[in-house]
Design an enzyme around this catalytic site. Structure first.
Site, PDB file in Angstrom:
ATOM      1  N   HIS A 180       0.825  -1.206   0.000  1.00 28.48           N
ATOM      2  CA  HIS A 180       0.000   0.000   0.000  1.00 28.48           C
ATOM      3  C   HIS A 180       0.856   1.250   0.000  1.00 28.48           C
ATOM      4  CE1 HIS A 180      -3.344   2.705   1.333  1.00 28.48           C
ATOM      5  NE2 HIS A 180      -4.036   1.885   0.584  1.00 28.48           N
ATOM      6  N   HIS A 201      -5.228   5.594  -5.884  1.00 33.34           N
ATOM      7  CA  HIS A 201      -6.373   6.216  -5.230  1.00 33.34           C
ATOM      8  C   HIS A 201      -6.919   7.359  -6.093  1.00 33.34           C
ATOM      9  CE1 HIS A 201      -4.584   4.176  -1.751  1.00 33.34           C
ATOM     10  NE2 HIS A 201      -5.801   4.189  -1.248  1.00 33.34           N
ATOM     11  N   HIS A 210      -7.550  -2.537  -4.811  1.00 33.24           N
ATOM     12  CA  HIS A 210      -7.727  -3.056  -3.455  1.00 33.24           C
ATOM     13  C   HIS A 210      -8.386  -4.438  -3.458  1.00 33.24           C
ATOM     14  CE1 HIS A 210      -6.919   1.201  -2.498  1.00 33.24           C
ATOM     15  NE2 HIS A 210      -6.437   0.726  -1.368  1.00 33.24           N
ATOM     16  N   HIS A 329     -15.106   5.378   3.055  1.00 30.59           N
ATOM     17  CA  HIS A 329     -13.755   4.810   3.049  1.00 30.59           C
ATOM     18  C   HIS A 329     -12.760   5.726   3.744  1.00 30.59           C
ATOM     19  CE1 HIS A 329      -9.790   5.244   0.983  1.00 30.59           C
ATOM     20  NE2 HIS A 329      -9.659   4.017   1.442  1.00 30.59           N
ATOM     21  N   HIS A 333     -10.608   5.558   7.675  1.00 31.15           N
ATOM     22  CA  HIS A 333      -9.156   5.720   7.802  1.00 31.15           C
ATOM     23  C   HIS A 333      -8.829   6.817   8.818  1.00 31.15           C
ATOM     24  CE1 HIS A 333      -6.885   3.300   4.838  1.00 31.15           C
ATOM     25  NE2 HIS A 333      -7.999   3.303   4.120  1.00 31.15           N
ATOM     26  N   PHE A 350      -1.673   6.879   4.140  1.00 32.55           N
ATOM     27  CA  PHE A 350      -1.536   5.830   3.135  1.00 32.55           C
ATOM     28  C   PHE A 350      -0.293   4.969   3.336  1.00 32.55           C
ATOM     29  CE2 PHE A 350      -4.182   7.960  -0.485  1.00 32.55           C
ATOM     30  CZ  PHE A 350      -5.332   7.508   0.128  1.00 32.55           C
ATOM     31  N   HIS A 363     -11.157  -2.592   4.353  1.00 26.19           N
ATOM     32  CA  HIS A 363     -11.269  -2.661   2.901  1.00 26.19           C
ATOM     33  C   HIS A 363     -12.086  -3.860   2.438  1.00 26.19           C
ATOM     34  CE1 HIS A 363      -9.319   0.615   0.749  1.00 26.19           C
ATOM     35  NE2 HIS A 363      -8.655   0.814   1.875  1.00 26.19           N
TER      36      HIS A 363
END
Length: 598
Positions: A180, A201, A210, A329, A333, A350, A363
């Site tokens: 990632h 992304h 993903h 999403h 995070h 990230f 995810h």
């Protein structure tokens, strides 16, 4: 209650013993009833002495080349490659797999120093084009808050064994986490495009990348415990019963534990998908369900509105995130990331997100949202959900499989979760019915006594406080229209988020469960070459208009509410356009749902 069955263009020959006709949504949860609402040294990887039969071929050297409450989850194949318009491979410029031997070092966002772990993977001599093996038994990914003690033991054992692998093993915990970091934090350049970043992304690559990532992660865990049927759980944060961090991740002695989490948001805290700061758990749940309804149903007018904007060779990073990516999403995070850490590690950045085992469960639910979205009736807002552009279908990624073999995969091979051998446990979907209550105030009423400027006098605008602006419509009254926020320039090193309201009658920005809520933009901190990116978002207004009295209004009052602190966002302009992809008329009769059993 009669089930609505949905169409599928491809069928599977695999069986799923757990598949039933039980609907995903039964009734409203009692919990919400009262809510208002450098290059690296080359190494060789072996298969640990085992004779492996790869489900792959074409080896090459690394130097070479409605009321939807009864809707079923569907089971995979609507979006399969078999249902797509074929396109020649040579006609397009899809994103190519990265060149591992040219992987660079990621940089700490706040200090400018190198990270403590190089994100680059091992470099090997061969790459194999991956072919999904025959599915002998369908895996069912369970809801994390419902799993048994036996499952928790097995899951912890798998993660523990992954953490004990040699650090140079591409299947090890940190090597998997670094995937990632490398794809998402500036370690790779687009092949053949100079120093232009490769980023998965904020574009149409978000969901496919993903999905493949979790696919191989799951297979590695299964191999480590000699259980090819092992399936990752999903954090069911779209359901009130699953909105807290799953309990099995909160045991300090468990392999699933990560100390770098926001201590204020540990169980029983309810995840705040709106990042509003509201402390009333009932209101937070109501906000969450409204957000889910908005990003899954109400706010999209095209496939790319949900999936993300096109991203091809030569495209700068962040062309535009889809509704789910920039919504629930990103919020999860940010909500879990630890504010005690300089860059919100682990989940809040990230580069470090994959270091928290909770990332893969989060995810899992993100991937579930893609699966659910694929199975709405075609007539619900988005007339065609298939992206047939060859630049999408032929985009490539590299992963190490469960046998430590470097493999190349494409988007077109991951469009059906059933073809990939997994499904999701049936869980109630209370947000399917969570359309906000009607609002009666018009723009003329809501702007009375409110300082609101004309758009042409405001933009470009640095968004560091609440702003209200009048935007002209394409025609009077209710219309099929889309709100476009364009040339949004963001500081990619910061968490940024702002919400959009239309004709908000009470200006209570902590409550999102109302017709005025149109949608959001949000991003997680990450590295780009210039630490800035320019993007755009589109918010469908048609259903919103139907939920309020726009009468003969010629314009609407748009309220922009930043949820971040300080500067970081400049909006170039806002406009309303006619919906270029109007929804089809409702189908006369529902079509049949796909089945995982034969």
């Amino acid at each position: 209650m009669a089930s609505i069955h949905l169409p599928c263009a491809a069928t599977s020959t695999t069986t799923n013993p757990s598949a039933t006709s039980r609907p995903l949504f039964f009734k409203q949860s009692h919990f919400i009833a009262s809510a208002r609402r450098t290059r690296r040294l080359q190494v060789s990887c072996t298969n640990n002495g085992h004779n492996q039969k790869h489900s792959s071929e074409d080896t090459e050297t690394s130097e070479g080349k409605v009321d939807r409450r009864n809707m079923l989850l569907g089971l995979g194949g609507l979006y399969s490659a078999a249902n797509l318009i074929s396109a020649p491979d040579s006609s397009a410029s899809p994103i190519q797999a990265p060149e591992l031997d040219k992987c660079g070092v990621a940089t700490n966002l706040n200090t400018g120093k190198q990270l403590d772990t190089n994100c680059c993977p091992p470099v090997v001599q061969s790459i194999i084009d991956y072919k999904i093996p025959p599915v002998l038994k369908m895996k069912t990914r369970p809801a994390a808050h419902k799993v048994s003690s036996e499952y928790i033991f097995k899951y912890n054992l798998a993660i523990d064994r992954m953490k004990r692998l040699p650090k140079e093993d591409p299947r090890s915990f940190m090597q998997q986490a670094n995937i990632h970091c490398a794809y998402c934090n500036g370690a790779y350049d687009q092949p053949g495009q100079g120093t232009l970043d490769l980023q998965v992304h904020n574009s149409w690559l978000f969901f496919p990348f993903h999905r493949w990532y979790l696919y191989f992660y799951e297979r590695i865990l299964g191999k480590l415990i000699n259980d090819p049927t092992f399936a990752l759980p999903f954090w069911n944060w779209d359901n009130p019963k699953g909105m807290a961090i799953p309990a099995m991740f909160n045991d300090p002695k468990a392999a699933l534990y990560d100390e770098k989490r926001n201590q204020a948001n540990l169980p029983p805290a309810v995840v705040d998908l709106g990042m509003t700061g509201n402390k009333d758990p009932l209101q937070v749940v109501s906000n969450n369900l409204t957000i889910m309804y908005s990003e899954m149903i109400r706010g999209n007018s095209s496939a790319t509105d949900f999936m993300g904007q096109p991203y091809r060779q030569g495209t700068p990073v962040n062309p535009g995130p889809g509704a789910s990516e920039r919504g629930s999403h990103t919020a999860v995070h940010a909500w879990v990331g630890d504010p005690r850490e300089p860059s919100g590690e682990d989940l809040g950045n990230f580069y470090s997100a994959g270091r928290d085992p909770l990332f893969y469960v989060h995810h899992g639910n993100v991937d579930r949202m893609w699966t659910l979205w694929q199975y709405y009736l075609p007539s619900v807002n988005v007339p065609d959900k298939k992206i047939t552009d060859p630049d999408f279908l032929n985009a490539q990624f590299l992963f190490y499989d469960e046998n430590s073999q470097l493999v190349r995969v494409t988007v077109k091979d991951c469009l059906s979760n059933i073809d990939m051998g997994y499904d999701y446990e049936r869980i109630d979907l209370p947000w399917l019915d969570y359309r906000p209550p009607p609002q009666t105030a018009t723009a003329k009423v809501t702007r009375a006594g409110t300082a609101a400027a004309k758009a042409d006098t405001v933009f470009p605008l640095k968004l560091d406080k609440i702003v209200r602006v009048l935007i002209p419509k394409t025609k009077k009254g209710k219309a099929d229209e889309v709100l476009v926020l364009e040339n949004i320039t963001v500081d990619t090193t910061k968490f940024l988020k702002f919400d959009v309201f239309i004709n908000d009658e009470d200006d209570n920005v902590q409550e999102l469960d109302k017709a005025a809520y149109a949608g959001t933009y949000a991003q997680i901190p990450h590295k780009t070459k210039n630490q800035t990116a320019t993007t755009s978002i589109r918010l469908k207004l048609t259903d919103l208009y139907n939920d309020m009295d726009v009468a003969d209004d010629e314009d609407v009052l748009v309220t922009l509410v930043p949820r971040h602190q300080g500067e970081g966002v400049t909006i170039g302009g806002i406009k309303i356009i006619e919906n270029p992809t109007p929804a089809a008329a409702p189908a006369a009769t529902p079509a049949a749902a796909p089945a995982a059993s034969s």
